[in-house]
Design a protein around this motif. Sequence first.
Motif, PDB file in Angstrom:
ATOM      1  N   LEU A 199       6.064   1.719 -13.027  1.00  0.00           N
ATOM      2  CA  LEU A 199       6.488   1.049 -14.256  1.00  0.00           C
ATOM      3  C   LEU A 199       7.994   1.184 -14.449  1.00  0.00           C
ATOM      4  CD1 LEU A 199       5.696  -0.434 -16.849  1.00  0.00           C
ATOM      5  CD2 LEU A 199       5.295   1.797 -17.926  1.00  0.00           C
ATOM      6  N   ALA A 200       8.529   2.388 -14.159  1.00  0.00           N
ATOM      7  CA  ALA A 200       9.980   2.596 -14.278  1.00  0.00           C
ATOM      8  C   ALA A 200      10.730   1.694 -13.307  1.00  0.00           C
ATOM      9  CB  ALA A 200      10.311   4.064 -14.018  1.00  0.00           C
ATOM     10  N   ASP A 201      10.218   1.574 -12.082  1.00  0.00           N
ATOM     11  CA  ASP A 201      10.856   0.677 -11.109  1.00  0.00           C
ATOM     12  C   ASP A 201      10.894  -0.749 -11.649  1.00  0.00           C
ATOM     13  OD1 ASP A 201      11.265   2.695  -9.288  1.00  0.00           O
ATOM     14  OD2 ASP A 201       9.479   2.251  -8.098  1.00  0.00           O
ATOM     15  N   LEU A 202       9.788  -1.179 -12.250  1.00  0.00           N
ATOM     16  CA  LEU A 202       9.702  -2.543 -12.780  1.00  0.00           C
ATOM     17  C   LEU A 202      10.744  -2.771 -13.874  1.00  0.00           C
ATOM     18  CD1 LEU A 202       8.026  -5.192 -12.711  1.00  0.00           C
ATOM     19  CD2 LEU A 202       6.611  -4.207 -14.528  1.00  0.00           C
ATOM     20  N   ILE A 203      10.976  -1.733 -14.682  1.00  0.00           N
ATOM     21  CA  ILE A 203      11.918  -1.856 -15.789  1.00  0.00           C
ATOM     22  C   ILE A 203      13.365  -1.744 -15.314  1.00  0.00           C
ATOM     23  CG2 ILE A 203      12.730  -0.766 -17.925  1.00  0.00           C
ATOM     24  CD1 ILE A 203       9.810   0.117 -18.401  1.00  0.00           C
TER      25      ILE A 203
ATOM     26  N   GLN B 200       0.822  -1.199   0.000  1.00  0.00           N
ATOM     27  CA  GLN B 200       0.000   0.000   0.000  1.00  0.00           C
ATOM     28  C   GLN B 200       0.861   1.256   0.000  1.00  0.00           C
ATOM     29  OE1 GLN B 200      -3.154   0.252  -0.505  1.00  0.00           O
ATOM     30  NE2 GLN B 200      -3.266   2.462  -0.254  1.00  0.00           N
ATOM     31  N   GLU B 201       1.968   1.206   0.726  1.00  0.00           N
ATOM     32  CA  GLU B 201       2.904   2.344   0.703  1.00  0.00           C
ATOM     33  C   GLU B 201       3.394   2.603  -0.719  1.00  0.00           C
ATOM     34  OE1 GLU B 201       5.096   2.305   5.055  1.00  0.00           O
ATOM     35  OE2 GLU B 201       6.246   1.945   3.232  1.00  0.00           O
ATOM     36  N   ARG B 202       3.766   1.542  -1.386  1.00  0.00           N
ATOM     37  CA  ARG B 202       4.288   1.691  -2.751  1.00  0.00           C
ATOM     38  C   ARG B 202       3.263   2.361  -3.657  1.00  0.00           C
ATOM     39  NH1 ARG B 202       8.421  -1.258  -5.270  1.00  0.00           N
ATOM     40  NH2 ARG B 202       8.377  -1.197  -7.530  1.00  0.00           N
ATOM     41  N   MET B 203       2.001   1.975  -3.506  1.00  0.00           N
ATOM     42  CA  MET B 203       0.951   2.563  -4.322  1.00  0.00           C
ATOM     43  C   MET B 203       0.784   4.050  -4.030  1.00  0.00           C
ATOM     44  SD  MET B 203      -0.197   0.115  -6.252  1.00  0.00           S
ATOM     45  CE  MET B 203      -1.802   0.696  -6.810  1.00  0.00           C
ATOM     46  N   GLN B 204       0.978   4.439  -2.774  1.00  0.00           N
ATOM     47  CA  GLN B 204       0.818   5.841  -2.387  1.00  0.00           C
ATOM     48  C   GLN B 204       2.027   6.684  -2.775  1.00  0.00           C
ATOM     49  OE1 GLN B 204      -1.849   7.293  -1.043  1.00  0.00           O
ATOM     50  NE2 GLN B 204      -3.063   5.432  -0.841  1.00  0.00           N
ATOM     51  N   GLN B 205       3.206   6.103  -2.707  1.00  0.00           N
ATOM     52  CA  GLN B 205       4.434   6.867  -2.930  1.00  0.00           C
ATOM     53  C   GLN B 205       4.841   6.952  -4.402  1.00  0.00           C
ATOM     54  OE1 GLN B 205       6.983   4.582  -0.318  1.00  0.00           O
ATOM     55  NE2 GLN B 205       6.922   6.179   1.246  1.00  0.00           N
ATOM     56  N   ARG B 206       4.374   6.039  -5.208  1.00  0.00           N
ATOM     57  CA  ARG B 206       4.752   6.000  -6.610  1.00  0.00           C
ATOM     58  C   ARG B 206       3.506   6.039  -7.486  1.00  0.00           C
ATOM     59  NH1 ARG B 206      10.184   6.669  -5.915  1.00  0.00           N
ATOM     60  NH2 ARG B 206      11.488   5.010  -6.757  1.00  0.00           N
ATOM     61  N   GLY B 207       3.485   6.974  -8.451  1.00  0.00           N
ATOM     62  CA  GLY B 207       2.448   6.954  -9.450  1.00  0.00           C
ATOM     63  C   GLY B 207       2.661   5.793 -10.412  1.00  0.00           C
ATOM     64  N   TYR B 208       1.716   5.624 -11.324  1.00  0.00           N
ATOM     65  CA  TYR B 208       1.812   4.492 -12.248  1.00  0.00           C
ATOM     66  C   TYR B 208       3.115   4.534 -13.056  1.00  0.00           C
ATOM     67  CZ  TYR B 208       0.906   1.417 -16.205  1.00  0.00           C
ATOM     68  OH  TYR B 208       1.022   0.446 -17.163  1.00  0.00           O
TER      69      TYR B 208
END
Length: 261
Positions: A191-195, A179-187
């Motif tokens: 996506l950039a983190d995933l890449i 939930q923190e990740r969803m609040q701290q990072r926009g889509y």
Amino acid sequence: MRVILTGATGVAGLSIYRAALADPSVSQVTLLTRRAIPSWAVLPPNANEKTQVILHDDFKMYPPELARGLAEHDALIWALGKTSLGMSEAQYTELTYTYAMNAATALKDAGAGSPERPFRFVFISGVQANPKGESRQMWANVKGRVERELPALLEGSNMRACIYRPGYFFPSDTKEFRQERMQQRGYGRRLADLIFTPIYTTFLPRFYTPIEELGRATIELAKNRWLEKDLFTNVEMRELMSALPAPDAPVAAKVRRDREL
């Protein structure tokens, strides 16, 4: 030890906050913030008893009474900041340079620290910061300006600047912190983190900093563990941290999010 922390709701700041709460040598964490810690933040059970929150709207100004109270602490960790994407150079300079330098000036004028126990001002910079102002990246020159001018500002006082240049970091992707990740990072950032995460961790490890390690390292700097240096690159810090004992238990095993500060 009493520590001030700015930027506590950001990715780096929240990790540092949890590390401070977990460290028995830190008796109090004072959050200097525009708003209270939100309910989505995952915190240990001791958060309330160990935390003081000071709501402060204008980081360019510090009334004398506030400055004197802050000066009674032992260290300040400056983790306030955000990406420069979408910001003008003037906007980013105010957020990154002006706010930090004004806080340092207020603390210096208020008499922070003593010859026996210098007050530590820990500034979270970035791995490519350029104190000479020669980078093609605007943010790197602005952070580099702080690196250059903060130690000069504190020279001759009972305060000591400490610069930490972490590499690429991202919120924990474990279930406890989802939930923190969803609040701290926009889509887009998620996506950039995933890449980029597998690229940095596999091929560019010298430019990568695990978020939990960032938190612990910053607290060690505030505690004056390595007094012989004032500037720590990501590579140097990762080597220093690898020599320290591992924490007793993962932070995720001790956290809860059912109480808002």
